[in-house]
Design an enzyme around this catalytic site. Structure first.
Site, PDB file in Angstrom:
ATOM      1  N   ARG A  52      39.875  38.593  22.682  1.00  0.00           N
ATOM      2  CA  ARG A  52      40.969  39.561  22.553  1.00  0.00           C
ATOM      3  C   ARG A  52      42.185  39.029  23.308  1.00  0.00           C
ATOM      4  O   ARG A  52      43.317  39.180  22.883  1.00  0.00           O
ATOM      5  CB  ARG A  52      40.571  40.948  23.060  1.00  0.00           C
ATOM      6  CG  ARG A  52      41.785  41.880  23.198  1.00  0.00           C
ATOM      7  CD  ARG A  52      41.466  43.381  23.253  1.00  0.00           C
ATOM      8  NE  ARG A  52      40.268  43.717  23.964  1.00  0.00           N
ATOM      9  CZ  ARG A  52      40.098  43.653  25.297  1.00  0.00           C
ATOM     10  NH1 ARG A  52      41.088  43.271  26.073  1.00  0.00           N
ATOM     11  NH2 ARG A  52      38.948  43.978  25.854  1.00  0.00           N
ATOM     12  N   TYR A 104      61.207  49.850   6.291  1.00  0.00           N
ATOM     13  CA  TYR A 104      59.897  49.922   5.640  1.00  0.00           C
ATOM     14  C   TYR A 104      59.253  51.289   5.908  1.00  0.00           C
ATOM     15  O   TYR A 104      59.298  51.795   7.036  1.00  0.00           O
ATOM     16  CB  TYR A 104      59.037  48.787   6.212  1.00  0.00           C
ATOM     17  CG  TYR A 104      57.622  48.754   5.720  1.00  0.00           C
ATOM     18  CD1 TYR A 104      57.327  48.398   4.409  1.00  0.00           C
ATOM     19  CD2 TYR A 104      56.570  49.071   6.569  1.00  0.00           C
ATOM     20  CE1 TYR A 104      56.024  48.358   3.965  1.00  0.00           C
ATOM     21  CE2 TYR A 104      55.258  49.022   6.135  1.00  0.00           C
ATOM     22  CZ  TYR A 104      54.987  48.676   4.832  1.00  0.00           C
ATOM     23  OH  TYR A 104      53.696  48.641   4.397  1.00  0.00           O
ATOM     24  N   ASP A 176      63.347  43.070  11.815  1.00  0.00           N
ATOM     25  CA  ASP A 176      62.192  42.802  10.964  1.00  0.00           C
ATOM     26  C   ASP A 176      62.655  41.806   9.900  1.00  0.00           C
ATOM     27  O   ASP A 176      63.430  42.157   9.018  1.00  0.00           O
ATOM     28  CB  ASP A 176      61.706  44.125  10.359  1.00  0.00           C
ATOM     29  CG  ASP A 176      60.460  43.957   9.497  1.00  0.00           C
ATOM     30  OD1 ASP A 176      60.259  42.864   8.942  1.00  0.00           O
ATOM     31  OD2 ASP A 176      59.712  44.949   9.358  1.00  0.00           O
ATOM     32  N   LYS A 201      53.179  38.907   4.209  1.00  0.00           N
ATOM     33  CA  LYS A 201      54.077  38.676   3.075  1.00  0.00           C
ATOM     34  C   LYS A 201      54.384  37.177   2.940  1.00  0.00           C
ATOM     35  O   LYS A 201      53.480  36.410   2.711  1.00  0.00           O
ATOM     36  CB  LYS A 201      55.326  39.544   3.250  1.00  0.00           C
ATOM     37  CG  LYS A 201      55.030  40.993   3.688  1.00  0.00           C
ATOM     38  CD  LYS A 201      54.299  41.826   2.658  1.00  0.00           C
ATOM     39  CE  LYS A 201      53.790  43.161   3.201  1.00  0.00           C
ATOM     40  NZ  LYS A 201      54.762  44.013   3.881  1.00  0.00           N
TER      41      LYS A 201
HETATM   42  C1  LIG Z   1      54.694  45.123   4.816  1.00  0.00           C
HETATM   43  C2  LIG Z   1      55.812  45.318   5.782  1.00  0.00           C
HETATM   44  C3  LIG Z   1      55.576  45.782   7.087  1.00  0.00           C
HETATM   45  C4  LIG Z   1      54.206  46.191   7.566  1.00  0.00           C
HETATM   46  O1  LIG Z   1      53.365  45.095   7.681  1.00  0.00           O
HETATM   47  P1  LIG Z   1      51.753  45.201   7.491  1.00  0.00           P
HETATM   48  O2  LIG Z   1      51.343  43.784   7.640  1.00  0.00           O
HETATM   49  O3  LIG Z   1      51.502  45.794   6.149  1.00  0.00           O
HETATM   50  O4  LIG Z   1      51.265  46.072   8.601  1.00  0.00           O
HETATM   51  C5  LIG Z   1      56.657  45.898   7.939  1.00  0.00           C
HETATM   52  N1  LIG Z   1      57.903  45.591   7.535  1.00  0.00           N
HETATM   53  C6  LIG Z   1      58.165  45.158   6.288  1.00  0.00           C
HETATM   54  C7  LIG Z   1      59.572  44.844   5.899  1.00  0.00           C
HETATM   55  C8  LIG Z   1      57.139  45.003   5.366  1.00  0.00           C
HETATM   56  O5  LIG Z   1      57.405  44.582   4.119  1.00  0.00           O
END
Ligand SMILES: *Cc1c(COP(=O)(O)O)cnc(C)c1O
Length: 383
Positions: A52, A104, A176, A201
């Site tokens: 962890r 998001y 982000d 992504k």
């Molecule tokens: C998918 C996404 C998230 C969340 O990420 P997860 O890996 O699904 O927890 C946060 N910000 C954006 C812009 C996203 O596309």
């Protein structure tokens, strides 16, 4: 290697964070599938003690992520949401967070439904408008949070301008960077204090792993986040770290192909009589085309469009494409299509952020562009 600032992204993507394994010389990072590590003596541990806290496969991923974003430190998490939640643990009850108003959906839910119940104050403002951001700053503002481009409207925020507003106010700026990826946009270089990714992504890029990351430069804040990563424990397993590292190797060439394909698809859509509007940062018709040129190294792989036939036509298109799979998520090698209003954005249906039910969002993959265009053509010619 990891911190060598002279290497370009293509080189960093292949090499950063990864050294041949010291015991075997293995070129590819081993998957250290272990929870614990033998210690030389009691209470004298050096290096790894429990997975962890740290794991060598995760350490390699940290090195790669830091290098890609041009940051000093990176931390990997079990998901993008876990990464965002861990940053928000730096904010204390009574402090204020100013968030972009079309972040998001999961981020909005975390802020609005989970963290505001713990005494953190949130307001949501249009970060594309500097004046709106300045006006929403409060004496207790500790963090400004934004995404650029946003989902699914692909609105852009001027990161450098908002960083300046944040710093004058004594607040951090968190960006982000999931939609652009580190290949196309470098928020730390523009003044952001934290960069966050859903590595699920573009960074992972193959729709086979869920993960998240934070990248930053400040040593004291890094120490706090590293403590929180271990204390909270939302860490990725070694196999997930390996898959993400494996994906990163091709990030630069994937993003180049995503951009090339999406540019061709966007032009095709803009010229098609069934299409009323195309939203893509690479089209001169994008209201912030100039900012996209200045802030991003490419327009990305995400396109939104609205059909003259409205919701009915949008549903037909989403259902009847063959190469574009009807699915949530984005950023993988395969093309995906979805309708944000009934799918990813159902939770904002009754709010000012409600999405036009006729809006279609596509994540353009790395297939052949003409095959993708032909797939869209066969259905658009029928609506
Ligand atoms: C998918 C996404 C998230 C969340 O990420 P997860 O890996 O699904 O927890 C946060 N910000 C954006 C812009 C996203 O596309």
């Amino acid at each position: 290697m990891t911190q060598n600032p002279n290497y370009h992204l293509e080189t960093l993507a292949v090499h950063a964070g990864v050294e041949p394994d010291p015991t075997t010389g293995a070129v590819m990072t081993p998957i250290y599938q272990t929870s614990t590590y033998a210690q030389a003596d009691v209470a004298q541990h050096k290096g790894y003690d429990y997975s962890r806290t740290d794991n060598p496969t995760r350490t390699a991923l940290h090195g790669a992520l830091a290098a890609l974003e041009g940051g000093t430190y990176a931390l990997a998490f079990a998901s993008g949401m876990a990464a965002i939640d861990t940053i928000l643990r730096l904010i204390k009850p009574g402090q204020h967070v100013l968030s972009g108003n079309d972040v998001y959906g999961g981020t909005f839910r975390l802020f609005d439904k989970v963290l505001s119940g713990l005494g953190i104050e949130f307001t949501f403002a249009d970060t594309t408008d500097d004046t709106a951001v300045s006006a929403a700053i409060q004496p207790n503002t500790k963090l400004i949070w934004l995404e650029t481009p946003t989902n699914p409207m692909l609105r852009l925020t001027d990161i450098a301008a908002i960083a300046q507003i944040a710093h004058v106010a004594g607040a951090w700026l968190g960006v982000d960077n999931t939609f652009a990826s580190p290949a196309l946009q470098s928020p730390l270089a523009l003044g952001a204090d934290f960069v966050v990714h859903s590595t699920t992504k573009y960074i992972g890029g193959h729709s086979d792993v869920v993960g998240g990351a934070i990248v930053l430069n400040d040593t004291a804040v890094y120490e706090q986040l590293k403590f929180l990563q271990n204390a909270i424990g939302a860490v990725p397993g070694p196999m997930d770290c390996f898959l993400t590292l494996r994906g990163i190797k091709t990030l630069a060439i994937r993003m180049a192909q995503h951009c090339r394909n999406a540019t061709q698809v966007a032009h095709f859509l803009a010229d098609h009589p069934a299409v009323a509007e195309v939203i893509y940062p690479g089209l001169e018709s994008h209201p912030q085309y100039e900012l996209a040129q200045r802030q991003m190294r490419g327009p990305g792989g995400m396109i939104s469009f609205i059909l003259h036939g409205g919701e009915k036509a949008a549903r037909l298109v989403a259902r009847e494409t063959k190469l574009f799979t009807l699915a949530e998520s984005l950023g993988g090698v395969e093309s995906l299509i979805e309708l944000p209003a009934p799918m990813t954005h159902a939770s904002v249906a009754d709010s000012p952020l409600a999405i036009d039910p006729g809006l279609v969002r596509v994540s353009v993959g790395i297939e052949n562009a003409q095959d993708l265009i032909n797939d869209l053509k066969q259905v658009l010619n029928r609506v």
